[in-house]
Design a protein around this motif. Structure first.
Motif, PDB file in Angstrom:
ATOM      1  N   LYS A 183      -4.926  10.707  -9.375  1.00  0.00           N
ATOM      2  CA  LYS A 183      -3.991  10.349  -8.323  1.00  0.00           C
ATOM      3  C   LYS A 183      -4.645  10.326  -6.953  1.00  0.00           C
ATOM      4  CE  LYS A 183       0.469  10.636 -10.101  1.00  0.00           C
ATOM      5  NZ  LYS A 183       1.791  10.347  -9.520  1.00  0.00           N
TER       6      LYS A 183
ATOM      7  N   ASN B 261       3.050  -1.466  -0.623  1.00  0.00           N
ATOM      8  CA  ASN B 261       1.829  -1.319  -1.408  1.00  0.00           C
ATOM      9  C   ASN B 261       2.095  -0.712  -2.789  1.00  0.00           C
ATOM     10  OD1 ASN B 261       0.130  -2.404   0.474  1.00  0.00           O
ATOM     11  ND2 ASN B 261      -0.589  -0.443   1.291  1.00  0.00           N
ATOM     12  N   ASN B 262       3.363  -0.583  -3.128  1.00  0.00           N
ATOM     13  CA  ASN B 262       3.711  -0.001  -4.426  1.00  0.00           C
ATOM     14  C   ASN B 262       3.145   1.395  -4.620  1.00  0.00           C
ATOM     15  OD1 ASN B 262       2.802  -3.179  -5.187  1.00  0.00           O
ATOM     16  ND2 ASN B 262       4.882  -2.542  -5.612  1.00  0.00           N
ATOM     17  N   LYS B 263       3.204   2.180  -3.586  1.00  0.00           N
ATOM     18  CA  LYS B 263       2.645   3.520  -3.721  1.00  0.00           C
ATOM     19  C   LYS B 263       3.683   4.536  -4.169  1.00  0.00           C
ATOM     20  CE  LYS B 263      -1.686   3.590  -1.599  1.00  0.00           C
ATOM     21  NZ  LYS B 263      -2.714   4.612  -1.484  1.00  0.00           N
TER      22      LYS B 263
ATOM     23  N   ARG C  85       1.489  -9.677  -0.871  1.00  0.00           N
ATOM     24  CA  ARG C  85       0.775  -8.404  -0.724  1.00  0.00           C
ATOM     25  C   ARG C  85       0.078  -8.096  -2.034  1.00  0.00           C
ATOM     26  NH1 ARG C  85       1.973  -3.622   2.633  1.00  0.00           N
ATOM     27  NH2 ARG C  85       0.883  -4.637   4.324  1.00  0.00           N
ATOM     28  N   PRO C  86      -1.221  -7.895  -1.976  1.00  0.00           N
ATOM     29  CA  PRO C  86      -1.960  -7.565  -3.195  1.00  0.00           C
ATOM     30  C   PRO C  86      -1.352  -6.321  -3.829  1.00  0.00           C
ATOM     31  CG  PRO C  86      -3.444  -7.843  -1.317  1.00  0.00           C
ATOM     32  CD  PRO C  86      -2.049  -7.884  -0.787  1.00  0.00           C
ATOM     33  N   ASN C  87      -1.327  -6.288  -5.119  1.00  0.00           N
ATOM     34  CA  ASN C  87      -0.817  -5.120  -5.822  1.00  0.00           C
ATOM     35  C   ASN C  87      -1.906  -4.057  -5.892  1.00  0.00           C
ATOM     36  OD1 ASN C  87      -0.250  -3.222  -7.792  1.00  0.00           O
ATOM     37  ND2 ASN C  87       1.176  -4.607  -8.813  1.00  0.00           N
ATOM     38  N   LEU C  88      -1.643  -2.961  -5.154  1.00  0.00           N
ATOM     39  CA  LEU C  88      -2.661  -1.933  -5.040  1.00  0.00           C
ATOM     40  C   LEU C  88      -2.941  -1.228  -6.356  1.00  0.00           C
ATOM     41  CD1 LEU C  88      -3.548  -1.818  -2.092  1.00  0.00           C
ATOM     42  CD2 LEU C  88      -3.086   0.626  -2.219  1.00  0.00           C
ATOM     43  N   ILE C  89      -1.951  -1.186  -7.219  1.00  0.00           N
ATOM     44  CA  ILE C  89      -2.150  -0.503  -8.488  1.00  0.00           C
ATOM     45  C   ILE C  89      -3.158  -1.272  -9.328  1.00  0.00           C
ATOM     46  CG2 ILE C  89      -1.028   0.342 -10.562  1.00  0.00           C
ATOM     47  CD1 ILE C  89       1.502   0.641  -9.050  1.00  0.00           C
TER      48      ILE C  89
ATOM     49  N   ASN D 145      -5.853   7.247  -2.119  1.00  0.00           N
ATOM     50  CA  ASN D 145      -5.011   8.411  -1.811  1.00  0.00           C
ATOM     51  C   ASN D 145      -5.926   9.609  -1.630  1.00  0.00           C
ATOM     52  OD1 ASN D 145      -2.333   7.584  -4.104  1.00  0.00           O
ATOM     53  ND2 ASN D 145      -2.465   7.303  -1.894  1.00  0.00           N
TER      54      ASN D 145
ATOM     55  N   ASN E 268       5.234   8.534  -8.137  1.00  0.00           N
ATOM     56  CA  ASN E 268       5.079   9.142  -6.804  1.00  0.00           C
ATOM     57  C   ASN E 268       6.383   8.948  -6.058  1.00  0.00           C
ATOM     58  OD1 ASN E 268       1.676   8.023  -6.276  1.00  0.00           O
ATOM     59  ND2 ASN E 268       2.440  10.038  -6.871  1.00  0.00           N
TER      60      ASN E 268
ATOM     61  N   ASP F 143      -3.493   7.013   1.815  1.00  0.00           N
ATOM     62  CA  ASP F 143      -2.269   7.788   1.915  1.00  0.00           C
ATOM     63  C   ASP F 143      -2.513   9.226   1.489  1.00  0.00           C
ATOM     64  OD1 ASP F 143      -0.009   5.951   2.777  1.00  0.00           O
ATOM     65  OD2 ASP F 143      -0.984   4.769   1.213  1.00  0.00           O
TER      66      ASP F 143
ATOM     67  N   ARG G  12       4.465   0.446   4.589  1.00  0.00           N
ATOM     68  CA  ARG G  12       3.199   0.292   3.876  1.00  0.00           C
ATOM     69  C   ARG G  12       3.310   0.922   2.499  1.00  0.00           C
ATOM     70  NH1 ARG G  12      -0.377   3.468   5.600  1.00  0.00           N
ATOM     71  NH2 ARG G  12      -1.538   3.178   3.680  1.00  0.00           N
ATOM     72  N   LEU G  13       3.857   2.114   2.489  1.00  0.00           N
ATOM     73  CA  LEU G  13       3.979   2.854   1.241  1.00  0.00           C
ATOM     74  C   LEU G  13       4.756   2.063   0.194  1.00  0.00           C
ATOM     75  CD1 LEU G  13       2.495   5.384   1.373  1.00  0.00           C
ATOM     76  CD2 LEU G  13       4.576   6.624   1.921  1.00  0.00           C
TER      77      LEU G  13
ATOM     78  N   LYS H 139       5.371   1.544 -12.464  1.00  0.00           N
ATOM     79  CA  LYS H 139       5.910   2.773 -11.873  1.00  0.00           C
ATOM     80  C   LYS H 139       4.727   3.606 -11.399  1.00  0.00           C
ATOM     81  CE  LYS H 139       8.946   5.683 -12.968  1.00  0.00           C
ATOM     82  NZ  LYS H 139       9.755   6.726 -13.573  1.00  0.00           N
ATOM     83  N   THR H 140       4.906   4.318 -10.299  1.00  0.00           N
ATOM     84  CA  THR H 140       3.769   5.075  -9.768  1.00  0.00           C
ATOM     85  C   THR H 140       3.875   6.564 -10.053  1.00  0.00           C
ATOM     86  OG1 THR H 140       4.856   5.509  -7.675  1.00  0.00           O
ATOM     87  CG2 THR H 140       3.582   3.469  -7.868  1.00  0.00           C
TER      88      THR H 140
END
Lengths: 343, 343
Positions: free
Chosen positions: B131, A129-131, B60-64, B75, A75, B109, A125-126, A72-73
DNA sequence: GTGAAAGCGCTAACAC
DNA sequence: GTGTTAGCGCTTTCAC
């Protein structure tokens, strides 16, 4: 336990982790974690102990690590239209403000995504990318790509605005009631020859506003004559063309569907020597700073946009926290009676 | 390698990880990682192979996870003032739009943070919770808490706006030159009795605008008389009081330091029967939709706010990517000559 | 009530 | 040029 070449420049702000806390307290990470989150059983004493330590050490859990662990982000995404015209109206900015304030209170943050027309790559993208954990859409177009995408990805979202499709979680102000009430108000002033300067009939909000207008006429025993409503006047040229004919009919009052139409109509009336409210009354279905600062100030419907945003934000966070997603929520409004409709 | 109870509801969208990719390709995670990032040596063949796989698998690579590994969020934070009045002007919204567009292009972002007065808890949460990697401040107040905090935390940031303190990385439009030029323009029209309706002299931007105004007078061999400049007119009441005296002096032209002052002055002039540009010319040092749609349209200085935001966004990302932080950047402007100064 | 240990998905030092 | 492995800092199962 050896950490590589990290400690070589340990400032005063050296990273304190949950492990650090645990060791200092002679506890395990697990226990500390539980004491912090409140999940699982922890003795009151332990909990207290941990709290104290945190207080004075200024320890802050690393949210990124938590994100990775729980997927979870914390966000939420908010779409922002890029259209030049919309850019000039403060609606979205105020919305954003309301959303941000509300979700911050619940420990969420807001990341924005610009949507140009139907180009939703930013939004994609958001989420890809799991943002973000969820999304707030600030308007809807026909066959909305953003909506489609979010549905496909099963991302929770809520719409600020209205849609006939009640399967879309939405929050909006009660345009119908508001417009009915403001229309009733001018009818109550004894004005009978009303003309509605209307915008795009395809927009959901236009439909609702019209319905409110029509309902007021009806309960006054009137009917909007064929020429009582002029659609498609969001276009400046169309408005310019329509106004002479409209004024020829000597209406008592011009009702404008939004503040842009109102502002243009007022400019035209002013240029052509009409005095307000002497020659004709004017009211707008949407208030804005312009309506108030105009000479004379214009009677209009004021909605609390901040509240709109806050409500949407809370609805979304509710959903993210497991509560049922709202279906539809209607917010209040206020009629600002000003000089433009003074008898 | 066993994964717990995750796969029990493996949809089509089952999480594909870098490990998955590596195994499917008979490579190691490292190699795949390198092939993707372009860092380290990878044979062209391998790189190609990985690219292909990614293309069609939609991996897609996991950005987290990346965030956690490299301690970067990709960000940036943007501050948004909450003041009611500022809420009504589209400056911040347009800025935000420009910033977002620019940094998105570079895979960052934007997270927003509302700042009410000197209350910067929102901003603090953002950086304390890891963040954001950097911040964009959209204005500065005296002894700015946000600024102080960011400096203390050593978070990179850039200011949109101006400050005397050149150690603050900043981007702004060239108010000095713009105001000098627009003032020269009206002087070139043969107008000599100019009055500047000025705002808060404490604001950096006011100083710069005034300096431009004064420079234009000087190079025309004039001096701003003691009464040629009236400060503190951002306050509606003050303006209301000052205007009668000002008009008694029969100025040729009123120069307004911003669009709010301009809009109020115009309303007053209109109410008191002054015709523009016949009785008095008017120009504004800051353009907005209102200036253009006014009757008559008002000559004003137009700045490209989107570009301002984009420039700030790029400057910050540059800094985050290791480039030297800019010191100060001044952007261009455009004079919009309209009917309000027509001879 | 508490702890050990196995992840979450990625990067990077180090070896080969 | 490629692989091994040890983290990043947290949560969570499972055992005690």
């Amino acid at each position: 336990m050896s950490n590589r070449l990290r400690n070589d420049k340990n400032k005063d702000k050296s990273k304190v982790t949950i492990l650090q806390v645990a060791q200092d307290l002679g506890l395990s990470k697990t226990t500390v974690s539980r004491a912090i989150s409140g999940k699982g059983r922890v003795s009151a004493a332990t909990r207290e102990q941990v709290q104290q330590y945190i207080e004075k050490s200024g320890y802050r859990p690393n949210l990124i690590a938590k994100s990775l662990a729980v997927s979870k982000t914390f966000n939420i995404g908010v779409s922002l239209p890029s259209d030049a015209e919309l850019n000039e109206i403060p609606f979205f900015q105020t919305c954003l403000y309301g959303i941000t304030e509300a979700v911050n209170l619940r420990d969420y943050d807001v990341v924005v995504s610009v949507i140009s027309g139907q180009d939703v790559t930013g939004l994609k993208r958001l989420v890809l990318n799991n943002k973000v954990d969820g999304f707030i859409l600030t308007r809807l177009v026909e066959n909305d790509s953003a909506l489609l995408f979010l549905r496909e990805m099963e991302i929770p979202f809520v719409l600020i605005g209205s849609s006939d499709d009640t399967s879309i979680p939405q929050v909006d102000s009660d345009h119908f009631s508001g417009c009915r009430e403001i229309t009733s108000h001018v009818l109550g002033l004894g004005l009978r020859r009303l003309t509605l300067l209307a915008g795009n009939p395809a927009h959901q909000v236009s439909k609702e506003r019209y319905a409110g207008f029509a309902a007021a006429l009806e309960s006054a025993g009137l009917k909007p004559g064929a020429d009582g409503v002029r659609w498609g006047l969001s276009d400046a040229k169309k408005l310019e063309e329509a106004l002479p004919e409209i004024m020829k009919e000597k209406p008592d009052c011009l009702l404008c569907m939004d503040d842009v139409i109102a502002s243009r109509a007022l400019t035209w009336l002013h240029r052509h020597g009409y005095e307000i409210p002497k020659d004709v009354k004017v009211a707008s279905f949407h208030d804005s700073a312009f309506m108030e600062s105009h000479t004379p100030p214009v009677t209009a419907l004021r909605i609390n946009v901040t509240e709109l945003g806050a409500s949407a934000g809370n609805a979304l966070v509710d959903a993210l926290e497991g509560k049922e997603l709202i279906e539809r929520r209607r917010l209040g409004y206020e009629i600002q009676i000003r000089e433009s409709t003074r008898p």
